[in-house]
Design an enzyme around this catalytic site. Structure first.
Site, PDB file in Angstrom:
ATOM      1  N   CYS A 265      -2.506  19.037 -22.147  1.00  0.00           N
ATOM      2  CA  CYS A 265      -3.826  19.687 -22.001  1.00  0.00           C
ATOM      3  C   CYS A 265      -3.780  20.860 -21.023  1.00  0.00           C
ATOM      4  CB  CYS A 265      -4.848  18.654 -21.517  1.00  0.00           C
ATOM      5  SG  CYS A 265      -4.571  18.149 -19.810  1.00  0.00           S
TER       6      CYS A 265
ATOM      7  N   ASN B 272       2.697  -6.758  13.225  1.00  0.00           N
ATOM      8  CA  ASN B 272       2.367  -5.345  13.420  1.00  0.00           C
ATOM      9  C   ASN B 272       2.813  -4.857  14.796  1.00  0.00           C
ATOM     10  OD1 ASN B 272       1.037  -3.286  11.734  1.00  0.00           O
ATOM     11  ND2 ASN B 272      -0.234  -2.999  13.555  1.00  0.00           N
TER      12      ASN B 272
ATOM     13  N   CYS C 255      -0.990  13.457 -15.386  1.00  0.00           N
ATOM     14  CA  CYS C 255      -1.871  14.619 -15.549  1.00  0.00           C
ATOM     15  C   CYS C 255      -3.067  14.445 -14.607  1.00  0.00           C
ATOM     16  CB  CYS C 255      -2.368  14.695 -17.002  1.00  0.00           C
ATOM     17  SG  CYS C 255      -3.503  16.069 -17.251  1.00  0.00           S
TER      18      CYS C 255
ATOM     19  N   GLN D 138       0.852  -1.191   0.000  1.00  0.00           N
ATOM     20  CA  GLN D 138       0.000   0.000   0.000  1.00  0.00           C
ATOM     21  C   GLN D 138       0.892   1.247   0.000  1.00  0.00           C
ATOM     22  OE1 GLN D 138      -3.669  -0.769   2.807  1.00  0.00           O
ATOM     23  NE2 GLN D 138      -1.884  -1.816   3.687  1.00  0.00           N
ATOM     24  N   ASN D 139       2.189   1.028   0.158  1.00  0.00           N
ATOM     25  CA  ASN D 139       3.108   2.154   0.280  1.00  0.00           C
ATOM     26  C   ASN D 139       3.455   2.721  -1.099  1.00  0.00           C
ATOM     27  OD1 ASN D 139       3.039   1.541   2.972  1.00  0.00           O
ATOM     28  ND2 ASN D 139       4.981   0.449   2.982  1.00  0.00           N
TER      29      ASN D 139
ATOM     30  N   HIS E   4      -1.390   1.416  -4.269  1.00  0.00           N
ATOM     31  CA  HIS E   4      -1.798   2.824  -4.152  1.00  0.00           C
ATOM     32  C   HIS E   4      -0.888   3.734  -4.967  1.00  0.00           C
ATOM     33  CE1 HIS E   4      -3.929   1.749  -0.110  1.00  0.00           C
ATOM     34  NE2 HIS E   4      -4.538   1.265  -1.171  1.00  0.00           N
TER      35      HIS E   4
ATOM     36  N   ALA F  57       8.417  -4.477  12.629  1.00  0.00           N
ATOM     37  CA  ALA F  57       8.652  -5.264  11.406  1.00  0.00           C
ATOM     38  C   ALA F  57      10.147  -5.420  11.141  1.00  0.00           C
ATOM     39  CB  ALA F  57       7.975  -4.570  10.229  1.00  0.00           C
TER      40      ALA F  57
ATOM     41  N   GLY G 180       2.740  -4.310   9.057  1.00  0.00           N
ATOM     42  CA  GLY G 180       2.765  -2.854   9.232  1.00  0.00           C
ATOM     43  C   GLY G 180       1.576  -2.140   8.637  1.00  0.00           C
TER      44      GLY G 180
ATOM     45  N   CYS H 124       0.354  20.132 -17.486  1.00  0.00           N
ATOM     46  CA  CYS H 124       0.470  19.065 -18.487  1.00  0.00           C
ATOM     47  C   CYS H 124       0.804  19.660 -19.855  1.00  0.00           C
ATOM     48  CB  CYS H 124      -0.856  18.306 -18.552  1.00  0.00           C
ATOM     49  SG  CYS H 124      -0.920  17.127 -19.903  1.00  0.00           S
TER      50      CYS H 124
END
Ligand code: APR
Length: 339
Positions: free
Chosen positions: A149, A212, A123, A97-98, A115, A231, A186, A146
């Site tokens: 655009c 965790n 853009c 997720q990092n 993520h 961790a 974590g 950008c």
């Protein structure tokens, strides 16, 4: 910590901000989490790029700078080693997720960034034809626009209210379909769909482990085992346990098939007192009964010295196959006072 009691072949890791805490990067929740400050928390939503592209750009550019300065820690290194030393028929899928890129910098291959990545820029208009591009350094001041655009640019990360990158999403769910070992590390388990991964793993009969600092609130019964601690301490030991147990289980395995290099951040040297060890290897956590490790250490030592040279450095107890040591490394070991 005797929780890896069989040979696993399809391993899925899910990591969260806690894995990078030892690299001096902030987590999002908890006492000093990023989102505890309402001003910062507003930057976690997609709307902010429309309402305040300048403020958002400034915040995330500073975060990018912080990630660039950060270094992989033993948790990242243990995962990189884990994936590099799998034996035939084993696979490891690392879903993070990092957005900090530290798993890749530690050498983990094929990281699935659920993520997105702070080191990619895109853009802000979804239907723009500009391809997201890698960008390590970026000016913190003016938000760039950008070239296609003229809309403001933004980091290629997933904020609340936005969809996941389809490929990472699909590959993660595909890996979960037949995994037999699922380890979340974590993460507070508070953001979907990642928070639901453990249920998918449980559904297919995988062993499910949470590593965790704190227990998950509310407790998630889908986790069979909860290993509470840092961790950066626990993962190297878990990795060590995984390979040691697996090796000892498969004593038929000729050493050549066994992992070529293994970092073990700490292990019980039965000839040394915990204080002497702490002085030598830094912080030690008594995670297993000394007898349990004493047994494995004796067997392990016998097995190790038959095939391996042990290199002790201030951070790591590094175990490399003899033939993998360069002459320079052997001299380094001979002269290393930590040895
Ligand atoms: N070792 C292990 N765990 C740790 C450590 C450590 N050294 N330090 C902190 N932790 C734990 C905390 O106890 C907490 O449970 O890591 C967890 C981090 O939780 P969060 O801050 O919520 O981070 P994460 O779970 O990754 O958040 C998921 O939320 O805001 C979104 O996109 C953002 O990817 C993020 C997602």
């Amino acid at each position: 910590m005797d929780c890896l009691n069989k040979r696993y072949s399809k391993i899925v890791f899910l990591t969260g901000a806690g894995v990078s805490a030892a690299s001096e990067l902030p987590t999002y929740r908890g006492s000093d989490g990023l989102w505890t400050d309402p001003e910062t928390a507003r930057l976690a939503t997609a709307e902010v790029f429309e309402q305040d592209p300048q403020g958002a750009w400034r915040f995330w550019s500073k975060f990018r700078e912080q990630c660039l300065q950060a270094k992989p820690n033993p948790a990242h290194l243990a995962l990189s080693d884990w994936s590099r030393a799998l034996v035939e028929g084993q696979s490891l899928t690392l879903v993070t997720q990092n957005i900090d890129g530290l798993h890749q910098r530690a050498g983990s291959p094929d990281v699935l960034e659920l993520h997105g990545s702070i080191f990619r820029t895109r853009c802000s208009k979804y239907d723009c034809t500009l391809e997201p591009f890698e960008e390590r350094q970026s000016s913190c001041s003016e938000v760039p626009h950008c070239p296609q655009c003229c809309s403001p640019l933004r980091p290629d990360i997933v904020l609340f209210g936005e969809s996941l990158p389809p490929k990472a999403d699909w590959l993660s769910k595909k890996a979960l379909r037949d995994c037999d070992l699922f380890i979340a590390v974590g993460t507070s388990g508070s953001v979907s769909p990642a928070s639901g991964f453990v249920h998918s793993a449980k559904f297919v009969g995988a062993k499910t482990i949470l590593v965790n600092l704190e227990p998950m609130h509310p407790f998630n019964p889908a986790f069979e085992v909860e290993l509470l601690g840092r961790a950066e301490n626990l993962l190297p030991r878990l990795q060590f346990e995984f390979f040691f147990k697996q090796t000892m289980i498969d004593t038929s395995l000729p050493p050549a098939n066994v992992h070529q290099e293994q970092f073990a951040r700490e292990r019980f040297d039965i000839t040394k007192s915990p204080d002497e060890q702490a002085a030598r290897y830094g912080h030690l956590e008594l995670l297993g009964s000394p007898d349990q490790y004493r047994y494995s250490d004796q067997k392990f030592d016998a097995w190790i010295h038959r095939y391996y040279r042990v290199i002790c450095t201030p951070q790591y107890l590094r175990i490399c196959r003899l033939e993998y040591l360069t002459q320079a490394e052997i001299e380094e070991v001979e002269n290393d006072d930590g040895f």
